[in-house]
Design a protein around this motif. Structure first.
Motif, PDB file in Angstrom:
ATOM      1  N   SER A 233      28.998 -29.438 -56.118  1.00 19.76           N
ATOM      2  CA  SER A 233      28.590 -29.588 -54.718  1.00 19.76           C
ATOM      3  C   SER A 233      29.179 -28.463 -53.873  1.00 19.76           C
ATOM      4  CB  SER A 233      29.069 -30.936 -54.178  1.00 19.76           C
ATOM      5  OG  SER A 233      30.473 -30.914 -54.029  1.00 19.76           O
ATOM      6  N   ILE A 234      28.696 -28.338 -52.633  1.00 23.02           N
ATOM      7  CA  ILE A 234      29.262 -27.317 -51.756  1.00 23.02           C
ATOM      8  C   ILE A 234      30.696 -27.679 -51.381  1.00 23.02           C
ATOM      9  CG2 ILE A 234      27.087 -26.486 -50.802  1.00 23.02           C
ATOM     10  CD1 ILE A 234      27.632 -28.230 -48.358  1.00 23.02           C
ATOM     11  N   GLN A 235      31.008 -28.979 -51.484  1.00 20.53           N
ATOM     12  CA  GLN A 235      32.393 -29.386 -51.215  1.00 20.53           C
ATOM     13  C   GLN A 235      33.340 -28.774 -52.250  1.00 20.53           C
ATOM     14  OE1 GLN A 235      29.797 -31.620 -51.079  1.00 20.53           O
ATOM     15  NE2 GLN A 235      29.791 -31.692 -48.843  1.00 20.53           N
TER      16      GLN A 235
ATOM     17  N   ASP B 123      24.691 -41.514 -56.450  1.00 18.48           N
ATOM     18  CA  ASP B 123      26.071 -41.950 -56.189  1.00 18.48           C
ATOM     19  C   ASP B 123      26.406 -41.667 -54.738  1.00 18.48           C
ATOM     20  OD1 ASP B 123      25.930 -39.154 -56.322  1.00 18.48           O
ATOM     21  OD2 ASP B 123      28.067 -39.028 -56.739  1.00 18.48           O
ATOM     22  N   PHE B 124      25.380 -41.490 -53.920  1.00 17.10           N
ATOM     23  CA  PHE B 124      25.559 -40.853 -52.624  1.00 17.10           C
ATOM     24  C   PHE B 124      24.960 -41.733 -51.531  1.00 17.10           C
ATOM     25  CE2 PHE B 124      25.201 -36.632 -50.194  1.00 17.10           C
ATOM     26  CZ  PHE B 124      26.545 -36.335 -50.310  1.00 17.10           C
TER      27      PHE B 124
ATOM     28  N   GLN C 122      33.051 -33.378 -55.426  1.00 18.33           N
ATOM     29  CA  GLN C 122      32.005 -33.618 -56.421  1.00 18.33           C
ATOM     30  C   GLN C 122      31.659 -32.313 -57.143  1.00 18.33           C
ATOM     31  OE1 GLN C 122      28.168 -35.260 -55.116  1.00 18.33           O
ATOM     32  NE2 GLN C 122      28.188 -36.404 -57.032  1.00 18.33           N
TER      33      GLN C 122
ATOM     34  N   GLU D   5      30.713 -35.836 -47.069  1.00 20.57           N
ATOM     35  CA  GLU D   5      29.941 -35.725 -45.835  1.00 20.57           C
ATOM     36  C   GLU D   5      30.060 -37.007 -45.030  1.00 20.57           C
ATOM     37  OE1 GLU D   5      26.106 -34.125 -47.135  1.00 20.57           O
ATOM     38  OE2 GLU D   5      27.293 -32.698 -48.295  1.00 20.57           O
TER      39      GLU D   5
ATOM     40  N   GLU E 217      21.242 -41.869 -51.711  1.00 21.96           N
ATOM     41  CA  GLU E 217      20.681 -42.476 -52.928  1.00 21.96           C
ATOM     42  C   GLU E 217      21.794 -43.209 -53.641  1.00 21.96           C
ATOM     43  OE1 GLU E 217      19.401 -38.973 -52.890  1.00 21.96           O
ATOM     44  OE2 GLU E 217      21.478 -38.362 -52.780  1.00 21.96           O
TER      45      GLU E 217
ATOM     46  N   SER F 271      18.597 -35.048 -53.190  1.00 23.71           N
ATOM     47  CA  SER F 271      19.907 -35.578 -53.525  1.00 23.71           C
ATOM     48  C   SER F 271      20.927 -35.159 -52.468  1.00 23.71           C
ATOM     49  CB  SER F 271      20.311 -35.055 -54.910  1.00 23.71           C
ATOM     50  OG  SER F 271      21.284 -35.881 -55.479  1.00 23.71           O
ATOM     51  N   GLY F 272      20.470 -35.179 -51.212  1.00 25.96           N
ATOM     52  CA  GLY F 272      21.349 -34.715 -50.138  1.00 25.96           C
ATOM     53  C   GLY F 272      21.780 -33.285 -50.366  1.00 25.96           C
ATOM     54  N   MET F 273      20.909 -32.504 -51.007  1.00 26.34           N
ATOM     55  CA  MET F 273      21.304 -31.164 -51.439  1.00 26.34           C
ATOM     56  C   MET F 273      21.195 -30.146 -50.306  1.00 26.34           C
ATOM     57  SD  MET F 273      20.047 -28.933 -54.693  1.00 26.34           S
ATOM     58  CE  MET F 273      20.928 -29.793 -55.981  1.00 26.34           C
ATOM     59  N   THR F 274      22.259 -29.367 -50.147  1.00 28.77           N
ATOM     60  CA  THR F 274      22.303 -28.355 -49.100  1.00 28.77           C
ATOM     61  C   THR F 274      21.655 -27.065 -49.605  1.00 28.77           C
ATOM     62  OG1 THR F 274      24.394 -29.350 -48.452  1.00 28.77           O
ATOM     63  CG2 THR F 274      23.868 -27.213 -47.484  1.00 28.77           C
TER      64      THR F 274
ATOM     65  N   PHE G 230      25.310 -34.680 -60.416  1.00 25.61           N
ATOM     66  CA  PHE G 230      24.821 -33.743 -59.411  1.00 25.61           C
ATOM     67  C   PHE G 230      24.696 -32.328 -59.975  1.00 25.61           C
ATOM     68  CE2 PHE G 230      25.259 -30.955 -55.674  1.00 25.61           C
ATOM     69  CZ  PHE G 230      24.200 -31.430 -54.926  1.00 25.61           C
TER      70      PHE G 230
ATOM     71  N   ARG H 271      22.060 -21.267 -54.187  1.00 27.30           N
ATOM     72  CA  ARG H 271      21.050 -22.085 -54.869  1.00 27.30           C
ATOM     73  C   ARG H 271      19.647 -21.515 -54.684  1.00 27.30           C
ATOM     74  NH1 ARG H 271      23.685 -27.619 -52.642  1.00 27.30           N
ATOM     75  NH2 ARG H 271      25.324 -27.830 -54.220  1.00 27.30           N
TER      76      ARG H 271
ATOM     77  N   SER I 146      21.154 -37.646 -57.950  1.00 30.93           N
ATOM     78  CA  SER I 146      22.444 -38.147 -58.415  1.00 30.93           C
ATOM     79  C   SER I 146      22.770 -39.357 -57.551  1.00 30.93           C
ATOM     80  CB  SER I 146      23.504 -37.057 -58.253  1.00 30.93           C
ATOM     81  OG  SER I 146      24.790 -37.581 -58.484  1.00 30.93           O
TER      82      SER I 146
HETATM   83  N1  ARG Z   1      25.409 -31.661 -49.690  1.00 33.52           N
HETATM   84  C1  ARG Z   1      26.276 -31.407 -50.750  1.00 33.52           C
HETATM   85  C2  ARG Z   1      25.709 -30.322 -51.657  1.00 33.52           C
HETATM   86  O1  ARG Z   1      24.580 -29.966 -51.552  1.00 33.52           O
HETATM   87  C3  ARG Z   1      26.593 -32.644 -51.581  1.00 33.52           C
HETATM   88  C4  ARG Z   1      25.418 -33.375 -52.094  1.00 33.52           C
HETATM   89  C5  ARG Z   1      25.799 -34.440 -53.084  1.00 33.52           C
HETATM   90  N2  ARG Z   1      24.687 -35.261 -53.412  1.00 33.52           N
HETATM   91  C6  ARG Z   1      24.738 -36.333 -54.254  1.00 33.52           C
HETATM   92  N3  ARG Z   1      23.654 -37.032 -54.454  1.00 33.52           N
HETATM   93  N4  ARG Z   1      25.856 -36.659 -54.814  1.00 33.52           N
HETATM   94  O2  ARG Z   1      26.389 -29.781 -52.460  1.00 33.52           O
END
Ligand code: ARG
Length: 487
Positions: A157-159, A46-47, A154, A195, A51, A105-108, A88, A113, A44
């Motif tokens: 997301s974990i947020q 936008d991050f 988002q 983040e 990315e 994708s900065g994914m936690t 995302f 998950r 995604s």
């Molecule tokens: N780290 C957070 C998650 O895993 C947010 C990741 C959002 N990444 C992005 N490409 N928008 O939920």
């Protein structure tokens, strides 16, 4: 008769076009040479700096340290990297259904998950922060002060999960981080949870944001792999290990942050925006036209068939026709699109490309409306016409083709024209699955420029020009046809 065979030829030509174009259009981003092995990355974009989209040498590219890592993985595998950019919350389904091979994708790697996908070793750590407007600077909120507050997060997301845990908080969950920032700027939300690495890119911006207050919690990022794909998982971990031992990841983060920091001119007026991103819009116009043209053609075919069903003597066919029209008209096109694009992939493994899913949805949808238009047309022709034709010795089919249908067609032409205009506009919905049409490109330009208005005004102008030209052309056809009436 001549007319009909000409249309048949046109149809066949377009069918051929569809089958040749569809596979090409499925790849939204390609890098590297064209070796046969492909590694499809879902992200995604936008991050920043993970990315994000960036115009380099006049071309839209997806860059960032996640992308740099993906390139290393692809290189180690000797594969060509293909990037699929999507929302995302679409990433997990895309990975599970096999649409993409891995997700960076900065994914936690959360436990939740991990139930549906596997994760590599972690490659990066960051912290949760809260972004607020500059004018709220001295409020300095911590997580505790977010109670009952309007918060942007988002989607998926974990947020979002964190936000859901804050008592009384009113959440706005959106697809793209840039949308959340826009919400913050325009006072629709008063805080956003993101983040720190990502927030940093916005803080030194003209966007009015206060320094965010860190929360203690650390967030990790890892690469998502489909369950059971241990081969890829091992390869990915191997590459990560190499990058870590070479201290490459830190360097990639730094480079990506720098790339994100050399910002563009934010005060461009609408003409400057259009000129700079004209190639984006041009691509969008191409796909919008392709989508609409094929949507119209297959829609007309479906419409004709359903119309015949509805007028048929056999009750069961009439029933099928009616059911089709009612169900399709009674459900939103967005829902139909989700079923065709995600639903079929997840349940039956039918993986349509965004273009294919888009064309199918548009055709199925407009088919229902066109069927009704055709039916109204045929039923609008006086029964006496048919009877007169029959009494002159014409067969039913001939009477239909030469007497009833031409009159019906002329009568409903304005309604058909309306439907075509609608298809062009509605095709913008397909952008949500990553179809690179005008609407999608407008969002990309919005994400790059942080401008909330101009990219969409440009899109509106383009859609208007397209539909205006179309209705002028249809008006001409109408006049031409009615000229024969006045003779
Ligand atoms: N780290 C957070 C998650 O895993 C947010 C990741 C959002 N990444 C992005 N490409 N928008 O939920």
């Amino acid at each position: 008769m001549k007319l009909i065979s000409r249309y048949t030829m046109m149809l066949l030509a377009l069918l051929v076009l569809l089958t040749t174009v569809a596979p090409v259009a499925s790849a939204t981003g390609t890098t590297g040479d064209s070796s046969s092995k492909k590694l499809v990355l879902g992200t995604s974009a936008d991050f920043a700096p993970y990315e994000f989209h960036k115009v380099i040498d006049g071309k839209d590219q997806i860059v960032g340290f996640d992308i740099a890592i993906a390139k290393e993985i692809a290189a180690d595998l000797g594969a060509e990297l293909v990037i699929e950019d999507m929302g995302f919350d679409g990433l997990l389904p895309a990975l599970q259904s096999g649409r993409v091979d891995m997700v960076i994708s900065g994914m936690t790697p959360t436990d939740e998950r991990k139930k549906s996908i596997d994760f590599s070793d972690t490659y990066y750590k960051s912290k949760q922060v809260i972004m607020i407007r500059n004018t709220d600077k001295d409020k300095y909120p911590t997580m505790a002060e977010l109670e009952n507050e309007k918060i942007g997060v988002q989607k998926g997301s974990i947020q979002e999960t964190i936000g859901q845990g804050i008592p009384g908080a009113k959440l706005t969950a959106l697809d793209k981080i840039s949308d959340i920032v826009l919400q913050l700027q325009t006072n629709r939300v008063n805080a956003a949870i993101v983040e720190d690495t990502v927030a940093a890119g916005y803080l030194d911006d003209i966007i009015g944001l206060a320094p965010a207050i860190p929360d203690e919690e650390q967030v990790e990022a890892a690469i998502g792999i489909r369950k059971g794909n241990t081969e890829l998982l091992t390869a990915v971990n191997g590459t990560l290990e190499r990058l870590k031992s070479e201290n490459k990841i830190e360097q990639m983060v730094k480079e990506a942050s720098q790339l994100n920091a050399d910002k563009l001119d934010k005060n461009q007026n609408i003409f400057e925006v259009f000129w700079q991103y004209k190639s984006f819009y041009a691509t969008g116009v191409g796909y919008t036209l392709l989508l609409s043209a094929l949507g119209v053609i297959f829609g007309v075919i479906i419409g004709l068939i359903i119309c015949l069903f509805r007028l048929h003597d056999v009750a069961i066919l009439r029933w099928i026709g009616t059911a089709y029209v009612e169900v399709i008209r009674g459900t939103p096109m967005l829902v139909q699109l989700m079923i065709i694009y995600y639903g079929l992939a997840l349940t039956m493994g039918i993986n349509f490309t965004p273009l294919q899913a888009g064309i199918i949805t548009l055709s199925i949808n407009s088919g229902a409306y066109l069927a009704e238009i055709f039916r109204a047309g045929v039923q609008g022709v006086d029964r006496g016409q048919l009877e007169a034709a029959r009494s002159l010795g014409m067969g039913r089919t001939a009477a239909m083709r030469f007497i009833v249908l031409p009159q019906a067609f002329k009568a409903v032409l304005p309604a058909i024209g309306n439907e075509f205009v609608t298809i062009i506009k509605e095709s913008s919905i397909i952008s949500v699955i990553g179809m690179v049409d005008i609407m999608y490109q407008a969002s990309v330009v919005k994400n790059i420029t942080y401008q909330g208005m101009n990219p969409f005004l440009i899109a509106a102008a383009i859609y208007f020009v397209l539909t205006f030209i179309l209705s002028k052309l249809l008006g001409r056809l109408e006049r031409k046809l009615s000229a024969s009436d006045r003779r």
